[in-house]
Write an enzyme that holds these catalytic residues in place. Structure first.
Site, mmCIF file in Angstrom:
data_model
loop_
_atom_site.group_PDB
_atom_site.id
_atom_site.type_symbol
_atom_site.label_atom_id
_atom_site.label_comp_id
_atom_site.label_asym_id
_atom_site.label_seq_id
_atom_site.Cartn_x
_atom_site.Cartn_y
_atom_site.Cartn_z
ATOM 1 N N GLY A 111 0.837 -1.207 0.000
ATOM 2 C CA GLY A 111 0.000 0.000 0.000
ATOM 3 C C GLY A 111 0.872 1.257 0.000
ATOM 4 N N GLY A 112 0.496 2.226 0.809
ATOM 5 C CA GLY A 112 1.241 3.494 0.865
ATOM 6 C C GLY A 112 2.703 3.284 1.224
ATOM 7 N N GLU A 159 21.520 -5.749 -21.738
ATOM 8 C CA GLU A 159 21.977 -7.042 -22.289
ATOM 9 C C GLU A 159 20.922 -7.663 -23.209
ATOM 10 O OE1 GLU A 159 24.466 -9.461 -19.897
ATOM 11 O OE2 GLU A 159 25.058 -7.782 -18.620
#
Ligand SMILES: Cc1cc2nc3c(=O)[nH]c(=O)nc-3n(C[C@H](O)[C@H](O)[C@H](O)COP(=O)(O)OP(=O)(O)OC[C@H]3O[C@@H](n4cnc5c(N)ncnc54)[C@H](O)[C@@H]3O)c2cc1C
Length: 389
Positions: A347-348, A371
């Site tokens: 979440g946050g 690459e």
């Protein structure tokens, strides 16, 4: 675990895995965020990695390396990347893109001069193929080497060279016969303390920020003929052979990032509560974790399989390009998937610099680009499949 019975993991492999895990968790993990923030090259930890044999794992001891196999390299790199993918990039370029190329294509004199100091970790090696106007399509490069008696004069600009700001030696690919496009490319070994070589500005990057990347510029740089790797026109073949080895390293790096993202998510899902229960008890979150775990195990199988194919090729001479490309493609997309889900599960807090998941998210992206991008891997896999059919 799967890797225990599908792959010949020996006591020696277990030792290097544990040594790398211990070092990575004790010495790299605590400083990873600080180096990511500053973008400074982590000289001290890289030096210690050299002393522990991590900078030339597959190189025989007589040439300064640890004398182990490809699986040992993959296991160690995975552990380093669980702690910090930027350290992993530096390690991977040194091992697979520089040392492996010289071991495979260098003369005894070249090995003594260039391989021994870099494989032992005393000096840092880099690999330079890309140019500002030439990335996926190497045949369009504009830098030039012109032979003048016993040396070549090199002019031009190369871009996106990992470790260039600190590298002592560089495996360089440049044009000797431009009209032949990729068949006109030749490989040279460059000493960065010679006149005519300068380093450009450091690239400000989204991720793997502690791995220094910059342009390099050649202005009438003289390289002796004996520092040419292979024959004139063999550069593309060498560059691609070296990238096969490199892609197994990037797959291991991606696997390390994926595992770190998964472990962080699992712990968070077991602790964080919402609506009166642990978030891991919501099917929406539990299924994300199930998908992460399944993709990681599939990426592990492809990566270890590619390592085994490379190991076999040392005796059979068979190519392992297909195994390397498939491992790199799948593991890098797994890293991006896992890092994306890890941010979501947090979440946050997944968006915060207080936790490492946002760094995993930024670091994962590069594995789909360098690459050989994912598009180029798909192109190679489809072509190799047609060849084999
Ligand atoms: C952090 C970092 C470190 C790097 N380190 C090194 C290094 O140490 N040494 C070195 O030589 N290079 C290095 N590179 C360069 C890297 O390998 C190239 O960026 C990469 O190969 C892609 O080339 P490009 O950037 O020129 O993209 P382009 O080739 O211009 O591609 C742009 C887009 O077009 C797509 N595309 C191109 N051709 C095709 C095709 N035929 N079919 C479908 N799609 C296609 C690509 O997949 C991509 O999505 C590094 C790059 C980065 C970002």
């Amino acid at each position: 675990m799967t890797d225990q019975f599908l792959f010949p993991i020996t006591e020696e492999h277990e030792m290097i895995r544990l040594a790398a895990r211990d070092f990575a968790q004790k010495e790299i993990a605590p400083v990873a965020a600080e180096f990511d923030e500053s973008g400074e090259f982590p000289s001290k930890t890289i030096k210690k990695m050299g002393e522990m044999g991590f900078m030339g794992i597959e190189i025989p001891e007589e040439y300064g390396g640890a004398g182990m196999d490809t699986l040992a390299y993959v296991l160690a790199l995975e552990e380093i990347c669980k702690a910090d993918a930027a350290h992993g990039t530096i390690m991977s370029v040194n091992n697979s893109l520089f040392c492996y190329g010289i071991l495979r294509f260098g003369s005894e004199e070249v090995k003594q001069k260039f391989l021994v100091p870099v494989a032992s970790g005393e000096k840092i090696g880099a690999y330079s193929l890309t140019e500002p106007m030439s990335g996926s399509d190497a045949g369009t490069m504009r830098s030039r080497a012109v032979r003048e008696g016993d040396h070549y004069k090199i002019n031009g600009r190369k871009s996106w060279v990992t470790s260039a700001p600190v590298a002592d030696m560089i495996l360089l690919f440049t044009m000797t016969e431009p009209e032949k496009k990729h068949r006109g490319i030749t490989a040279f070994l460059i000493e960065t303390d010679k006149p005519g070589f300068t380093r450009g500005k450091k690239e400000p990057k989204l991720g793997i920020r502690a791995s220094a990347t910059s342009e390099i510029v050649f202005e009438d740089y003289c390289v002796p003929v004996e520092n040419r790797l292979g024959e004139e026109g063999e550069g593309f073949k060498i560059a691609m052979a070296v990238l096969d080895a490199g892609r197994i390293g990037i797959a291991a790096q991606a696997l390390g990032i994926s595992e770190a993202a998964y472990q962080a998510s699992l712990s968070y899902a077991r602790e964080r509560e919402a609506f009166g229960q642990k978030i891991g008890q919501f099917e929406g979150i539990a299924f994300k974790l199930a998908d992460m775990k399944t993709r990681i195990e599939a990426a592990r199988l492809l990566t270890y399989n590619a390592a085994m194919a490379k190991e076999r090729s040392k005796t059979t001479g068979e190519r392992y390009s297909l195994e390397a490309s498939m491992a790199k493609l799948f593991a890098s997309e797994t890293a991006m998937f896992c890092a994306h889900e890890a941010v979501q599960i947090h979440g946050g807090m997944g968006y915060s610099k207080e936790l490492p998941v946002e760094r995993y998210f930024r670091d994962a992206k590069i594995t789909e680009i360098y690459e050989g991008t994912s598009e180029i891997q798909r192109l190679l896999i489809s072509r190799l499949e047609t060849e084999l059919r």
